[in-house]
Scaffold this motif. Structure first.
Motif, PDB file in Angstrom:
ATOM      1  N   SER A 153       0.819  -1.217   0.000  1.00  0.00           N
ATOM      2  CA  SER A 153       0.000   0.000   0.000  1.00  0.00           C
ATOM      3  C   SER A 153       0.851   1.265   0.000  1.00  0.00           C
TER       4      SER A 153
ATOM      5  N   PRO B 266      -1.725   2.943  -2.786  1.00  0.00           N
ATOM      6  CA  PRO B 266      -2.468   3.212  -1.544  1.00  0.00           C
ATOM      7  C   PRO B 266      -3.848   2.566  -1.489  1.00  0.00           C
TER       8      PRO B 266
ATOM      9  N   LEU C 103      -4.710  -0.275  -2.104  1.00  0.00           N
ATOM     10  CA  LEU C 103      -4.679  -1.660  -1.630  1.00  0.00           C
ATOM     11  C   LEU C 103      -5.226  -1.788  -0.211  1.00  0.00           C
ATOM     12  N   GLU C 104      -5.228  -0.695   0.539  1.00  0.00           N
ATOM     13  CA  GLU C 104      -5.794  -0.736   1.887  1.00  0.00           C
ATOM     14  C   GLU C 104      -7.284  -1.085   1.862  1.00  0.00           C
TER      15      GLU C 104
END
Length: 379
Positions: free
Chosen positions: A290, A294, A296-297
């Motif tokens: 992430s 980012p 991916l969170e």
């Protein structure tokens, strides 16, 4: 002699026995069968059940850190072989290995001081990077793009090799762990499993951390040590973003796979035999991933797995003939490059048993004879 040949169980006789049904053993079986050899492969568990099935399937020698120039050259040779191998496999088997040629992107948060100058590459400035990967983090300043690096589904490649080898006449048996070698007067005569005996003229040990490389060789006084290096991968799904390229950094890689999964890997824990996935490892991978993507969170968890990579004590694989026993060959200890080195290892072993020397094949640096055996070989 004629009477013996007529009455022997031919399913238990072969010219070559390959011990281990991972990617290396399967590639060897394929190349031997392709060259007209009589081959039987014995796998102690299931095909691709070890490190081969747990890999990410990256074929990127230009981004790997190799311990010697010879190993790097071997990897580059194998990448070229894999391109043609995949085409050949598509003729022999319907199994799709999902070869992806979109290339790899190595991003940086600081401008690199000098060009990477590794293989074929393109420099992407901040604007180009964002146009190609809109989801990249704001801190990414630039990247190098490697268009000639590949990735695929490693388990599918493993199974495709076995299927194609069988189409060319090879046989294989699962759940047949080899427990000992039959060596008479310094020559291989066969192998013993937990339930059966199989006779042959040549044995190729290609079993990673499993059957063959442990007690089987040690009991003969052959000490070729390998140590486990645990690796963990987590797969997530994030339909909101499109990721065409594999993102490869020093700390983490993000590999887009068929069906919309993104594989995030991998941890590296030496001397760890535990194949369970750890919360610590997953949190680390998600955090590192992430940092570059980012969003991916907010990804959905799909699955995770772990495997044990077989690493030799000097970091080089064992590839070659064990000269203390006629008909005994070793192809193991490929560590994190088993998928990448599979094709060249299979081709080398096939050429080696056909009579070419290790010097002619350029593999003297990988000979198992470089490691001094402890104890005395007993026949």
């Amino acid at each position: 002699m004629q009477h013996y040949e007529q009455n022997v169980d031919t399913s238990r006789r072969s010219e070559f026995i390959v011990v281990g049904g991972g990617i290396i053993g399967s590639a060897i079986a394929y190349y031997l069968a392709r060259d007209g050899k009589d081959v039987l492969l014995l796998e102690g568990e299931r095909i691709a059940s070890g490190a081969s099935g747990a890999a990410a399937g990256m074929l990127a020698p230009h981004l790997e850190s190799f311990s010697t120039p010879a190993l790097k050259n071997l990897a580059e040779r194998s990448l070229e072989l894999i391109r043609s191998l995949v085409d050949d496999l598509s003729i022999s088997t319907p199994i799709d290995v999902a070869l992806c040629s979109a290339g790899f992107v190595s991003p940086f948060k600081d401008l690199p001081k000098k060009s990477m100058n590794i293989g074929q590459q393109e420099y992407w400035n901040r604007s180009r990077l964002r146009s190609e990967i809109p989801a990249i983090c704001d801190q990414a300043e630039c990247a190098y793009y490697y268009p000639d690096q590949l990735q695929l589904l490693p388990g599918q490649l493993n199974r495709a090799l076995i299927d194609a080898a069988r189409a060319k006449g090879a046989r294989y048996l699962e759940q047949q762990p080899v427990v000992s070698l039959d060596i008479q007067c310094g020559t291989v005569r066969g192998v013993e499993t937990l339930t059966d005996s199989y006779s042959c003229n040549n044995v190729i040990i290609a079993s990673g951390l499993g059957q063959g490389m442990g007690d089987v060789l040690s009991n003969l006084g052959i000490n070729l040590p390998t140590v486990p290096v645990k690796g963990e991968i987590i797969a997530v799904s994030l339909p909101e973003i499109r990721l065409d390229y594999t993102i490869y950094t020093h700390d983490v890689y993000l590999v887009p796979k068929p069906g919309g999964e993104i594989w995030i890997g991998a941890t590296s824990i030496p001397f760890n035999h535990d194949k369970r996935v750890s919360i610590k490892g997953m949190l680390r991978l998600l955090h590192e991933g992430s940092m570059w993507i980012p969003q991916l969170e907010h990804a959905a968890y799909t699955r995770s797995w772990a495997g044990l990579r077989p690493q030799t004590i000097d970091g080089l694989p064992y590839i070659g003939q064990y000269k203390g026993v006629t008909g005994l060959y070793i192809a193991a200890g490929h560590y994190r490059n088993g998928i990448l080195l599979s094709a060249v290892t299979g081709e080398i072993i096939s050429r080696l048993v056909a009579g070419e020397s290790e010097e002619e094949l350029g593999i003297t640096e990988f000979s198992p004879m470089r490691i001094l055996e402890k104890g005395r070989l007993v026949h």
